[in-house]
Design an enzyme around this catalytic site. Structure first.
Site, PDB file in Angstrom:
ATOM      1  N   LYS A 129       0.864  -1.186   0.000  1.00 34.37           N
ATOM      2  CA  LYS A 129       0.000   0.000   0.000  1.00 34.37           C
ATOM      3  C   LYS A 129       0.896   1.229   0.000  1.00 34.37           C
ATOM      4  O   LYS A 129       2.023   1.180   0.489  1.00 34.37           O
ATOM      5  CB  LYS A 129      -0.884   0.020   1.245  1.00 34.37           C
ATOM      6  CG  LYS A 129      -2.102   0.913   1.120  1.00 34.37           C
ATOM      7  CD  LYS A 129      -3.261   0.213   0.430  1.00 34.37           C
ATOM      8  CE  LYS A 129      -4.382   1.164   0.120  1.00 34.37           C
ATOM      9  NZ  LYS A 129      -5.568   0.484  -0.412  1.00 34.37           N
ATOM     10  N   ASP A 169      -6.870   4.464  -4.763  1.00 38.97           N
ATOM     11  CA  ASP A 169      -7.560   4.328  -3.470  1.00 38.97           C
ATOM     12  C   ASP A 169      -8.195   5.700  -3.201  1.00 38.97           C
ATOM     13  O   ASP A 169      -8.391   6.475  -4.152  1.00 38.97           O
ATOM     14  CB  ASP A 169      -6.569   3.935  -2.357  1.00 38.97           C
ATOM     15  CG  ASP A 169      -7.271   3.525  -1.060  1.00 38.97           C
ATOM     16  OD1 ASP A 169      -7.904   2.466  -1.022  1.00 38.97           O
ATOM     17  OD2 ASP A 169      -7.194   4.289  -0.069  1.00 38.97           O
TER      18      ASP A 169
END
Ligand code: NDP
Length: 447
Positions: A129, A169
């Site tokens: 991430k 995201d």
């Protein structure tokens, strides 16, 4: 205190000592540890190899400065990150978040969760991430482009189609992915599938935009079918009004659900008549093009706007699709009191620990984010496959794969989460996700 409880307490104590000031990371690990430590006790080979300890220590964390110039000529400095958590079953894969709240704790929690989620999809993807504490809100297109280019100038050294494949995201949609992919291509001088969530014209996959929201609903559909019920006619509350929330609402409408709420960080709208596809198209335009606030929906369609979160509104099914910790104990209690029967989590870790416990005690069907929102990364995995074989599948082909993958995730959760006549989907997702990664790590020996 039982032996398992003692083990969990000891494990968490060590983790918190090694990672001070990272509450979101602690929370994500504890949510997993409560299920995995008892499982590991029954599978001593995993305990001996200290698999959970190794999985909670990221492979590496890259932190870098991102300098850019705003439209007034001021120099701005942000902090960029990439957390490469675990690549036991495939290259690192996970989104990039641009939001002022981004810090190491939030990205470590997301990268850890991603490892389990990617494992559940059955595709060869490890967990990662990244992001930056950059706020794209109120920034011009040119400023967002300069930021994305500067961010990618450093990130490109650490990623690659067989190393680490980021995606979008919060705050990173098709526009930002386009700017970052363009900069990567320019710097590396190779056209390769290094990012997913790309536009169709340069290697994107059909259904990638829709995939997370659709998958959240598919998993709900499977939970309800398993319990002898269906979505048709159910009143649904959805939080958020971004990518996940709008496509979750779209699929619900298609399947006969009555969606009555959407929200953003300023509050939520309650449309008692139900949000139609036409109204939803208006919301997508509001959020993606005009970049406005959800309160404008209330003015446009003559319904109520409230501050806060939509969990007070009575519903049969609830879909938290905005952000982490948006559903706390009091919200869970309200949902239970109002007769909510099931929850499918679109956002990552939207429910806090107290809420999870209340929902489990009340035997509410509860699909955790690592299972329910895995459709997004699953179609990202399919985008990677299409890029590798230089082919583009039709929307119907991709949707069929997505449906099958979500059904398989449901079945894995049901297999490992069965508890009498109730399925503990959280436990099922944790154990099924862990097992595959753990077995791969065992095969590699001590590395
Ligand atoms: P978007 O940026 O498209 O939308 C985010 C939405 O959540 C917006 O409505 C935003 O409101 C709201 N929101 C953000 N922060 C807060 C907050 N602190 N309080 C209340 N509302 C907030 O993001 P996505 O839809 O892509 O992501 C939503 C969630 O889903 C995140 O948890 C993400 O990690 C998760 N997710 C996304 C995937 C994807 O494919 N996009 C895949 C898997 C998970 P506002 O406009 O006011 O900021």
């Amino acid at each position: 205190m039982s032996t398992d409880e003692k083990e969990i307490e000891q494990f968490m104590h060590g983790l918190m000592r090694r990672n001070p000031g990272q509450p979101e990371f602690h929370q994500a690990v504890e949510e997993v540890a409560v299920n995995i430590i008892p499982f590991v006790e029954q599978n001593p080979e995993f305990k001996k190899a200290r698999i959970l300890e190794r999985m909670t220590e990221p492979d590496r964390i890259v932190i870098f400065r991102v300098c850019w110039e705003d439209d007034e000529g001021n120099i701005r400095v942000n902090r960029g990150y990439r957390i490469q958590n675990n690549n036991a079953i495939g290259p690192y894969k996970g989104g990039i978040r641009f939001h002022p709240s981004v810090n190491e704790s939030i990205l470590k929690f997301l990268a850890f969760e991603q490892t389990f989620k990617n494992s559940l999809t059955g595709l060869p993807m490890g967990g990662g991430k990244g992001g930056a504490d950059f706020n794209p809100k109120g920034r011009s297109e040119a400023e967002v482009m300069r930021f994305c280019q500067s961010f990618m100038t450093e990130l490109c050294r650490h990623i690659g189609p067989d190393t680490d494949i980021p995606a979008g995201d919060i705050g990173v949609g098709a526009r930002e992915v386009g700017f970052m992919f363009g900069q990567y291509k320019r710097l590396i001088n190779r056209f390769e599938g290094v990012l997913t969530g790309k536009a169709l014209e340069f290697g994107g996959s059909h259904i990638r935009n829709e995939a997370t929201g659709y998958g959240v609903v598919y998993l709900m559909e499977d939970m309800l079918t398993h319990a002898g019920n269906a979505i048709d006619g159910k009143v649904c509350t959805v939080s958020g009004s971004g990518n996940v929330a709008t496509f979750c609402a779209q699929k619900l409408i298609e399947l006969g659900g009555q969606v009555v709420t959407l929200s953003d960080s300023s509050g939520y709208i309650h449309d008692k008549e139900g949000i139609t596809q036409e109204k939803l198209d208006w919301v997508k335009d509001l959020k993606n093009i005009r970049r406005g606030r959800i309160s404008e929906y209330a003015d446009e369609f003559g319904c109520e706007f409230y501050e806060g979160r939509p969990w007070d509104i009575p519903c049969d099914l609830a879909f938290p699709c905005a952000t982490q910790n948006e559903l706390e104990e009091a919200d869970a209690q309200k949902l239970i009191d109002n007769g909510c029967m099931a929850i499918s989590e679109g956002a990552n870790m939207p429910s806090n620990a107290g809420a999870i416990k209340l929902l489990a005690d009340a035997k509410i069907l509860h699909a955790p984010s690592k299972a329910a929102n895995a459709g997004g990364v699953a179609v990202s995995g399919l985008e990677m496959s299409q890029n590798s074989i230089r082919i583009s599948w039709t929307p119907e082909e991709v949707d069929t794969h997505l449906r099958r993958i979500m059904a398989s995730i449901h079945d894995q959760c049901a297999e490992y989460g069965e508890d009498g006549d109730y399925i503990d989907y959280m436990k099922g997702a944790n154990i099924a996700g862990f097992r595959k990664v753990a077995r791969a790590m065992m095969a590699y020996g001590v590395i």
